[in-house]
Motif scaffolding. Sequence first.
Motif, PDB file in Angstrom:
ATOM      1  N   GLU A   1      12.407   3.936  -4.629  1.00  0.00           N
ATOM      2  CA  GLU A   1      11.089   4.541  -4.841  1.00  0.00           C
ATOM      3  C   GLU A   1      11.165   5.667  -5.877  1.00  0.00           C
ATOM      4  N   ALA A   2      12.223   6.490  -5.778  1.00  0.00           N
ATOM      5  CA  ALA A   2      12.381   7.578  -6.749  1.00  0.00           C
ATOM      6  C   ALA A   2      12.619   7.018  -8.148  1.00  0.00           C
ATOM      7  N   ALA A   3      13.384   5.933  -8.230  1.00  0.00           N
ATOM      8  CA  ALA A   3      13.633   5.304  -9.529  1.00  0.00           C
ATOM      9  C   ALA A   3      12.334   4.788 -10.134  1.00  0.00           C
ATOM     10  N   ALA A   4      11.487   4.191  -9.274  1.00  0.00           N
ATOM     11  CA  ALA A   4      10.198   3.694  -9.759  1.00  0.00           C
ATOM     12  C   ALA A   4       9.303   4.843 -10.204  1.00  0.00           C
ATOM     13  N   ALA A   5       9.335   5.944  -9.460  1.00  0.00           N
ATOM     14  CA  ALA A   5       8.498   7.094  -9.796  1.00  0.00           C
ATOM     15  C   ALA A   5       8.897   7.714 -11.131  1.00  0.00           C
ATOM     16  N   LEU A   6      10.197   7.738 -11.407  1.00  0.00           N
ATOM     17  CA  LEU A   6      10.689   8.379 -12.625  1.00  0.00           C
ATOM     18  C   LEU A   6      10.868   7.418 -13.782  1.00  0.00           C
TER      19      LEU A   6
ATOM     20  N   ARG B   1      16.621  18.489 -10.710  1.00  0.00           N
ATOM     21  CA  ARG B   1      15.580  19.091  -9.875  1.00  0.00           C
ATOM     22  C   ARG B   1      14.570  18.037  -9.430  1.00  0.00           C
ATOM     23  N   GLU B   2      14.184  17.173 -10.363  1.00  0.00           N
ATOM     24  CA  GLU B   2      13.157  16.181 -10.057  1.00  0.00           C
ATOM     25  C   GLU B   2      13.645  15.191  -9.005  1.00  0.00           C
ATOM     26  N   VAL B   3      14.888  14.723  -9.140  1.00  0.00           N
ATOM     27  CA  VAL B   3      15.435  13.768  -8.176  1.00  0.00           C
ATOM     28  C   VAL B   3      15.611  14.430  -6.814  1.00  0.00           C
ATOM     29  N   LEU B   4      16.080  15.680  -6.804  1.00  0.00           N
ATOM     30  CA  LEU B   4      16.239  16.394  -5.534  1.00  0.00           C
ATOM     31  C   LEU B   4      14.897  16.528  -4.828  1.00  0.00           C
ATOM     32  N   ALA B   5      13.856  16.892  -5.572  1.00  0.00           N
ATOM     33  CA  ALA B   5      12.538  17.062  -4.973  1.00  0.00           C
ATOM     34  C   ALA B   5      12.005  15.746  -4.420  1.00  0.00           C
ATOM     35  N   LEU B   6      12.223  14.646  -5.143  1.00  0.00           N
ATOM     36  CA  LEU B   6      11.696  13.359  -4.698  1.00  0.00           C
ATOM     37  C   LEU B   6      12.463  12.802  -3.506  1.00  0.00           C
ATOM     38  N   CYS B   7      13.799  12.821  -3.579  1.00  0.00           N
ATOM     39  CA  CYS B   7      14.609  12.166  -2.541  1.00  0.00           C
ATOM     40  C   CYS B   7      14.834  13.039  -1.309  1.00  0.00           C
TER      41      CYS B   7
ATOM     42  N   ALA C   1       0.824  -1.212   0.000  1.00  0.00           N
ATOM     43  CA  ALA C   1       0.000   0.000   0.000  1.00  0.00           C
ATOM     44  C   ALA C   1       0.856   1.259   0.000  1.00  0.00           C
ATOM     45  N   GLY C   2       1.988   1.209   0.698  1.00  0.00           N
ATOM     46  CA  GLY C   2       2.834   2.383   0.792  1.00  0.00           C
ATOM     47  C   GLY C   2       3.439   2.815  -0.521  1.00  0.00           C
ATOM     48  N   ALA C   3       3.477   1.883  -1.506  1.00  0.00           N
ATOM     49  CA  ALA C   3       4.084   2.209  -2.789  1.00  0.00           C
ATOM     50  C   ALA C   3       3.204   3.100  -3.638  1.00  0.00           C
ATOM     51  N   LEU C   4       1.995   3.387  -3.207  1.00  0.00           N
ATOM     52  CA  LEU C   4       1.127   4.268  -3.976  1.00  0.00           C
ATOM     53  C   LEU C   4       1.661   5.693  -3.992  1.00  0.00           C
ATOM     54  N   ARG C   5       2.362   6.107  -2.979  1.00  0.00           N
ATOM     55  CA  ARG C   5       2.901   7.468  -2.939  1.00  0.00           C
ATOM     56  C   ARG C   5       3.948   7.681  -4.024  1.00  0.00           C
ATOM     57  N   PRO C   6       4.948   6.791  -4.176  1.00  0.00           N
ATOM     58  CA  PRO C   6       5.863   6.966  -5.308  1.00  0.00           C
ATOM     59  C   PRO C   6       5.158   6.945  -6.657  1.00  0.00           C
ATOM     60  N   TRP C   7       4.136   6.104  -6.784  1.00  0.00           N
ATOM     61  CA  TRP C   7       3.365   6.050  -8.035  1.00  0.00           C
ATOM     62  C   TRP C   7       2.735   7.408  -8.317  1.00  0.00           C
ATOM     63  N   LEU C   8       2.134   8.019  -7.308  1.00  0.00           N
ATOM     64  CA  LEU C   8       1.508   9.331  -7.482  1.00  0.00           C
ATOM     65  C   LEU C   8       2.547  10.414  -7.773  1.00  0.00           C
ATOM     66  N   LEU C   9       3.678  10.382  -7.075  1.00  0.00           N
ATOM     67  CA  LEU C   9       4.699  11.398  -7.301  1.00  0.00           C
ATOM     68  C   LEU C   9       5.316  11.260  -8.687  1.00  0.00           C
ATOM     69  N   GLY C  10       5.371  10.028  -9.197  1.00  0.00           N
ATOM     70  CA  GLY C  10       5.825   9.852 -10.567  1.00  0.00           C
ATOM     71  C   GLY C  10       4.879  10.500 -11.558  1.00  0.00           C
ATOM     72  N   ILE C  11       3.575  10.314 -11.328  1.00  0.00           N
ATOM     73  CA  ILE C  11       2.574  10.968 -12.176  1.00  0.00           C
ATOM     74  C   ILE C  11       2.692  12.482 -12.045  1.00  0.00           C
TER      75      ILE C  11
END
Length: 224
Positions: free
Chosen positions: A153-158, A138-144, A68-78
């Motif tokens: 998680e950041a790799a999955a999001a991007l 910028r994107e990696v800095l914001a995520l991590c 369930a916790g993996a939904l947040r990286p999914w949303l941040l990737g979107i």
Amino acid sequence: MRVEMSVRGRIRAGDPEAFRQLFDDHARSVYNHGFRLTGDWSVAEDVVSLTFLEAWRLRDRVDVGGEAGALRPWLLGIATNVARNVRRATRRYAGALARLPPPEVVPDFAEEVAGRLRDRERLARVRTALAALRQPEREVLALCVWSGLDYAEAAAALGVPVGTVRSRLSRARTKLHKLVGAGRLDPPRGVVAPPGENTEPPGGRGQVSVDRTIAVRFAQENAR
């Protein structure tokens, strides 16, 4: 005996209540991430609305067997993809405005309010810091750094390898440290952070100023 579906399964099935809970749980993180990538409060609100509309459209891609916790990286990737599109649209709009005759200057008396001036100063520091970086950095800095995702998680999001996330984050931090050391940058807390520090703004009971009705409208209509 009836087996209750997981939250992920309910979202994939188009359950509006599950989608509403998804919004309540993660809207603030999406908003913060959108602001860090765009540098604009109102645009960040648009990012939230568009992210959850896109999440609804892509709900059938949610892996019901995942955590369930993996939904947040999914949303941040979107949200990252949405922010890219919004920034491109903003640049096109700015280009169109630049070709128009300059409007009459109207004084903005609200800028005299001390609270607004402080907000503008903080925003200027954020923009200065992020302007020194390439978009992938910028994107990696914001995520991590700010959203607290780990490398995987950041790799999955991007949609990139973990090694790419590590190298981009390292380059981003190196650039910012050099600017700070040279006295050319005075970033707000969290822009240049020690590795592993989670600088996600603290959550509160209040919801960000985005109407969640927009985000769940399609879910409610399909449930009728």
